[in-house]
Design a protein around this motif. Structure first.
Motif, PDB file in Angstrom:
ATOM      1  N   SER A  99      69.186  84.487  71.316  1.00 33.25           N
ATOM      2  CA  SER A  99      67.828  84.985  71.136  1.00 33.25           C
ATOM      3  C   SER A  99      67.855  86.310  70.395  1.00 33.25           C
ATOM      4  O   SER A  99      68.792  87.080  70.485  1.00 33.25           O
ATOM      5  CB  SER A  99      67.135  85.159  72.493  1.00 33.25           C
ATOM      6  OG  SER A  99      67.046  83.926  73.174  1.00 33.25           O
ATOM      7  N   LEU A 140      65.874  72.272  74.057  1.00 26.99           N
ATOM      8  CA  LEU A 140      66.250  73.513  74.733  1.00 26.99           C
ATOM      9  C   LEU A 140      66.802  73.236  76.123  1.00 26.99           C
ATOM     10  O   LEU A 140      67.806  73.824  76.541  1.00 26.99           O
ATOM     11  CB  LEU A 140      65.043  74.438  74.833  1.00 26.99           C
ATOM     12  CG  LEU A 140      64.622  75.170  73.554  1.00 26.99           C
ATOM     13  CD1 LEU A 140      63.239  75.781  73.724  1.00 26.99           C
ATOM     14  CD2 LEU A 140      65.634  76.243  73.183  1.00 26.99           C
ATOM     15  N   GLN A 141      66.166  72.340  76.834  1.00 24.51           N
ATOM     16  CA  GLN A 141      66.596  72.038  78.195  1.00 24.51           C
ATOM     17  C   GLN A 141      67.851  71.178  78.238  1.00 24.51           C
ATOM     18  O   GLN A 141      68.467  71.032  79.294  1.00 24.51           O
ATOM     19  CB  GLN A 141      65.462  71.352  78.954  1.00 24.51           C
ATOM     20  CG  GLN A 141      64.272  72.268  79.208  1.00 24.51           C
ATOM     21  CD  GLN A 141      63.146  71.588  79.950  1.00 24.51           C
ATOM     22  OE1 GLN A 141      63.015  70.367  79.937  1.00 24.51           O
ATOM     23  NE2 GLN A 141      62.297  72.381  80.594  1.00 24.51           N
ATOM     24  N   HIS A 187      63.055  84.755  69.245  1.00 31.15           N
ATOM     25  CA  HIS A 187      63.338  83.453  68.653  1.00 31.15           C
ATOM     26  C   HIS A 187      64.803  83.089  68.823  1.00 31.15           C
ATOM     27  O   HIS A 187      65.665  83.952  68.987  1.00 31.15           O
ATOM     28  CB  HIS A 187      62.992  83.449  67.160  1.00 31.15           C
ATOM     29  CG  HIS A 187      61.535  83.539  66.870  1.00 31.15           C
ATOM     30  ND1 HIS A 187      60.807  84.700  67.050  1.00 31.15           N
ATOM     31  CD2 HIS A 187      60.661  82.600  66.420  1.00 31.15           C
ATOM     32  CE1 HIS A 187      59.552  84.472  66.719  1.00 31.15           C
ATOM     33  NE2 HIS A 187      59.433  83.222  66.338  1.00 31.15           N
ATOM     34  N   LYS A 188      65.061  81.812  68.772  1.00 29.01           N
ATOM     35  CA  LYS A 188      66.412  81.280  68.706  1.00 29.01           C
ATOM     36  C   LYS A 188      66.599  80.599  67.359  1.00 29.01           C
ATOM     37  O   LYS A 188      65.646  80.108  66.765  1.00 29.01           O
ATOM     38  CB  LYS A 188      66.654  80.258  69.823  1.00 29.01           C
ATOM     39  CG  LYS A 188      66.912  80.839  71.206  1.00 29.01           C
ATOM     40  CD  LYS A 188      67.191  79.725  72.187  1.00 29.01           C
ATOM     41  CE  LYS A 188      67.583  80.265  73.553  1.00 29.01           C
ATOM     42  NZ  LYS A 188      68.914  80.890  73.559  1.00 29.01           N
ATOM     43  N   GLY A 227      58.467  76.917  72.546  1.00 28.33           N
ATOM     44  CA  GLY A 227      59.220  75.694  72.770  1.00 28.33           C
ATOM     45  C   GLY A 227      59.219  75.287  74.233  1.00 28.33           C
ATOM     46  O   GLY A 227      58.974  74.124  74.570  1.00 28.33           O
ATOM     47  N   LEU A 228      59.461  76.252  75.119  1.00 27.17           N
ATOM     48  CA  LEU A 228      59.494  75.959  76.547  1.00 27.17           C
ATOM     49  C   LEU A 228      58.116  75.605  77.092  1.00 27.17           C
ATOM     50  O   LEU A 228      57.992  74.936  78.116  1.00 27.17           O
ATOM     51  CB  LEU A 228      60.079  77.150  77.313  1.00 27.17           C
ATOM     52  CG  LEU A 228      61.568  77.417  77.061  1.00 27.17           C
ATOM     53  CD1 LEU A 228      62.004  78.702  77.750  1.00 27.17           C
ATOM     54  CD2 LEU A 228      62.421  76.242  77.537  1.00 27.17           C
ATOM     55  N   GLU A 230      61.143  80.658  71.147  1.00 23.87           N
ATOM     56  CA  GLU A 230      61.655  80.103  72.395  1.00 23.87           C
ATOM     57  C   GLU A 230      60.551  79.877  73.427  1.00 23.87           C
ATOM     58  O   GLU A 230      60.508  78.840  74.105  1.00 23.87           O
ATOM     59  CB  GLU A 230      62.730  81.019  72.962  1.00 23.87           C
ATOM     60  CG  GLU A 230      63.432  80.467  74.191  1.00 23.87           C
ATOM     61  CD  GLU A 230      64.575  81.361  74.634  1.00 23.87           C
ATOM     62  OE1 GLU A 230      65.282  80.967  75.575  1.00 23.87           O
ATOM     63  OE2 GLU A 230      64.768  82.444  74.038  1.00 23.87           O
ATOM     64  N   ILE A 235      60.705  70.236  71.196  1.00 24.74           N
ATOM     65  CA  ILE A 235      61.742  71.266  71.196  1.00 24.74           C
ATOM     66  C   ILE A 235      62.133  71.625  72.627  1.00 24.74           C
ATOM     67  O   ILE A 235      63.286  71.967  72.910  1.00 24.74           O
ATOM     68  CB  ILE A 235      61.256  72.513  70.437  1.00 24.74           C
ATOM     69  CG1 ILE A 235      61.084  72.183  68.940  1.00 24.74           C
ATOM     70  CG2 ILE A 235      62.231  73.679  70.607  1.00 24.74           C
ATOM     71  CD1 ILE A 235      62.359  71.775  68.235  1.00 24.74           C
ATOM     72  N   LYS A 236      61.189  71.524  73.551  1.00 26.72           N
ATOM     73  CA  LYS A 236      61.483  71.799  74.959  1.00 26.72           C
ATOM     74  C   LYS A 236      62.615  70.909  75.460  1.00 26.72           C
ATOM     75  O   LYS A 236      63.501  71.368  76.193  1.00 26.72           O
ATOM     76  CB  LYS A 236      60.220  71.559  75.801  1.00 26.72           C
ATOM     77  CG  LYS A 236      60.423  71.811  77.286  1.00 26.72           C
ATOM     78  CD  LYS A 236      59.124  71.588  78.057  1.00 26.72           C
ATOM     79  CE  LYS A 236      59.316  71.851  79.548  1.00 26.72           C
ATOM     80  NZ  LYS A 236      58.054  71.663  80.297  1.00 26.72           N
ATOM     81  N   PHE A 264      71.826  75.662  69.581  1.00 26.15           N
ATOM     82  CA  PHE A 264      70.955  76.831  69.534  1.00 26.15           C
ATOM     83  C   PHE A 264      71.797  78.101  69.498  1.00 26.15           C
ATOM     84  O   PHE A 264      72.798  78.222  70.206  1.00 26.15           O
ATOM     85  CB  PHE A 264      70.035  76.876  70.760  1.00 26.15           C
ATOM     86  CG  PHE A 264      68.885  75.917  70.678  1.00 26.15           C
ATOM     87  CD1 PHE A 264      67.767  76.206  69.910  1.00 26.15           C
ATOM     88  CD2 PHE A 264      68.928  74.708  71.362  1.00 26.15           C
ATOM     89  CE1 PHE A 264      66.705  75.326  69.836  1.00 26.15           C
ATOM     90  CE2 PHE A 264      67.875  73.812  71.289  1.00 26.15           C
ATOM     91  CZ  PHE A 264      66.756  74.123  70.519  1.00 26.15           C
ATOM     92  N   LEU A 306      68.091  77.366  65.457  1.00 30.72           N
ATOM     93  CA  LEU A 306      68.435  75.976  65.744  1.00 30.72           C
ATOM     94  C   LEU A 306      69.226  75.435  64.560  1.00 30.72           C
ATOM     95  O   LEU A 306      68.676  75.216  63.479  1.00 30.72           O
ATOM     96  CB  LEU A 306      67.172  75.136  65.958  1.00 30.72           C
ATOM     97  CG  LEU A 306      67.358  73.611  66.036  1.00 30.72           C
ATOM     98  CD1 LEU A 306      68.314  73.237  67.158  1.00 30.72           C
ATOM     99  CD2 LEU A 306      66.012  72.906  66.201  1.00 30.72           C
TER     100      LEU A 306
END
Length: 209
Positions: free
Chosen positions: A142, A105-106, A4-5, A72-73, A69, A101-102, A139, A7
């Motif tokens: 990890s 993250l990106q 996990h990350k 999310g991706l 994570e 969330i993707k 973020f 946020l």
């Protein structure tokens, strides 16, 4: 065990909320932020109420989520921010922001540790534009974290004064600054429209002073 990350997100303000004022004056506005689609205990945070905030409330309220994570991706997680107008009997739904969330993250390269400032459109029940919400996010690294399944709890609770209150609504963790006054968190119909980003900038200031 899952990776996990963290946020770190600060819900800054909203602008141009179309339903936040009436002939009776400006509504007291607050927001409830959560991440849907986890399958685990839902994390929710309620901002303080901005009294007479009306169409342009300001909160500057920090919150911390734990994000899977991989989920999310895979585009299985969504940040949901519900905007509410506090009233005596039934709080008014002013609109909702939905951000994958993707996308968040990106929006950050692995080597970057800067705070991202973004704004997204607030959408109404039928997808109509109702205003704009601004927030900053960052973020953390990890880590391998064990998360239990959803915890069932009692009805929501908020403390009084200037303290910090927590509680559960439908098994979901609620956290709020208690100087928000009245106006409990109530369930609302979903707003399926994914919000559109308005702008984005990067700053090198820390998320929370």
């Amino acid at each position: 065990m899952e990776f996990h990350k963290t946020l770190d997100l600060t819900l800054v303000s909203a602008k141009g909320l179309k339903k936040a004022s009436s002939i009776y004056g400006k509504l007291h506005v607050y927001a409830v932020a959560s991440i849907s689609g986890t399958g685990y205990k839902v994390q929710k945070f309620k901002t303080p109420i901005h009294k007479d905030g009306g169409s342009d409330p300001t909160w500057n309220f920090p919150m911390k989520f734990t994000v899977n994570e991989a989920a999310g991706l895979e585009n299985r997680l969504t940040l949901v921010v519900k905007i509410k107008g506090a009233r005596m009997f039934l709080d008014k739904n002013l609109g909702e922001v939905r951000v994958p969330i993707k996308e968040l993250l990106q929006g950050v390269k692995p080597e970057e540790k800067t705070v991202q400032n973004v704004s997204y459109e607030v959408r109404g029940r039928y997808g109509e534009l109702e205003g704009v919400v601004s927030f900053s996010y960052k973020f953390g690294g990890s880590g391998s974290v064990y998360l239990p399944q959803a915890v069932r709890g009692a009805g929501g609770h908020a403390s009084s004064g200037n303290g910090f209150g927590t509680g559960f609504v439908d098994g979901s963790l609620i956290s709020n600054v208690a100087n928000s006054g009245n106006g409990g968190v109530r369930r609302a119909k979903s707003f399926p429209t994914v919000s559109k980003r308005v702008f984005k900038s990067r700053v090198h200031a820390p998320l929370v002073p």
